[in-house]
Design a protein around this motif. Structure first.
Motif, short mmCIF file in Angstrom:
data_model
loop_
_atom_site.label_atom_id
_atom_site.label_comp_id
_atom_site.label_asym_id
_atom_site.label_seq_id
_atom_site.Cartn_x
_atom_site.Cartn_y
_atom_site.Cartn_z
N LEU A 21 0.83 -1.21 0.00
CA LEU A 21 0.00 0.00 0.00
C LEU A 21 0.86 1.26 0.00
O LEU A 21 0.49 2.28 -0.60
CB LEU A 21 -0.95 0.00 1.20
CG LEU A 21 -2.10 -0.99 1.13
CD1 LEU A 21 -2.87 -1.00 2.46
CD2 LEU A 21 -3.03 -0.70 -0.03
N ARG A 71 -6.09 3.41 5.13
CA ARG A 71 -6.00 1.95 5.23
C ARG A 71 -4.66 1.54 5.81
O ARG A 71 -4.57 0.62 6.64
CB ARG A 71 -6.23 1.28 3.86
CG ARG A 71 -6.38 -0.22 3.96
CD ARG A 71 -7.63 -0.61 4.72
NE ARG A 71 -7.64 -2.05 5.00
CZ ARG A 71 -8.31 -2.61 5.99
NH1 ARG A 71 -9.04 -1.87 6.79
NH2 ARG A 71 -8.26 -3.90 6.18
N THR A 134 -9.05 -4.66 2.34
CA THR A 134 -8.12 -4.05 1.39
C THR A 134 -8.36 -4.59 -0.02
O THR A 134 -8.37 -3.83 -0.99
CB THR A 134 -6.65 -4.29 1.82
OG1 THR A 134 -6.44 -3.65 3.09
CG2 THR A 134 -5.67 -3.72 0.79
#
Length: 163
Positions: A21, A71, A134
């Motif tokens: 990420l 996130r 996710t």
């Protein structure tokens, strides 16, 4: 207790998701900045359509940047916030001086090509970690981006022939 304990996610497995990420966040930050430049500098045929579309695209990218950073935080990481650091790790390169609509659209298509490949990798990593949230987030990105690619290709391809 840590947030991950409440989420029933294994920290060791999720660390790979967080790393992926971070990479995606850096790519989206550069993509966002490139879109702003296209919006500001577009000229010529298609100006009105592209100027507005590029604004839509950079607003969408800004929202995704925020979602990715949040996130990362939910998974116990700390998102980077320095552009100098983004440029060190981003695979998407800064673009400047683009004022031709077809050049900008081509660059955006190449960027989506990269982002989609990376998002699919992150989805696989998230699936391995049991991180369905996710994976779902990025699946939503894919759905939007695949439609946008179709539209951009249709915009840049003239199949109208005079008979």
């Amino acid at each position: 207790m840590k947030t991950l304990d409440y989420l029933h996610l294994n920290e060791n497995k999720v660390n790979n998701v967080v790393s992926a990420l971070h990479q995606l966040l850096a790519d989206f930050q550069v993509h966002y900045t490139n879109l702003r430049g296209f919006h500001w500098n577009i000229k010529g045929h298609g100006f009105f359509v592209l100027h507005s579309k590029f604004e839509d695209l950079y607003n969408d990218a800004a929202e995704k940047v925020d979602e990715l950073a949040e996130r990362i935080l939910m998974l116990g990481g700390t998102p980077e916030n320095n552009f100098s650091q983004y440029l060190k790790v981003a695979h998407i390169k800064e673009v400047s001086g683009v004022s031709c609509g077809s050049d900008a659209v081509e660059h955006i298509l190449e960027t989506y090509n990269h982002l989609i490949a990376e998002e699919r990798k992150v989805i696989d990593i998230a699936d391995e970690a049991g991180d369905v949230v996710t994976a779902d987030l990025l699946t939503g990105y894919l759905k939007e981006q695949e439609k946008m690619i179709w539209m951009l290709v249709a915009f840049s391809t003239c199949s109208c022939e005079k008979k």
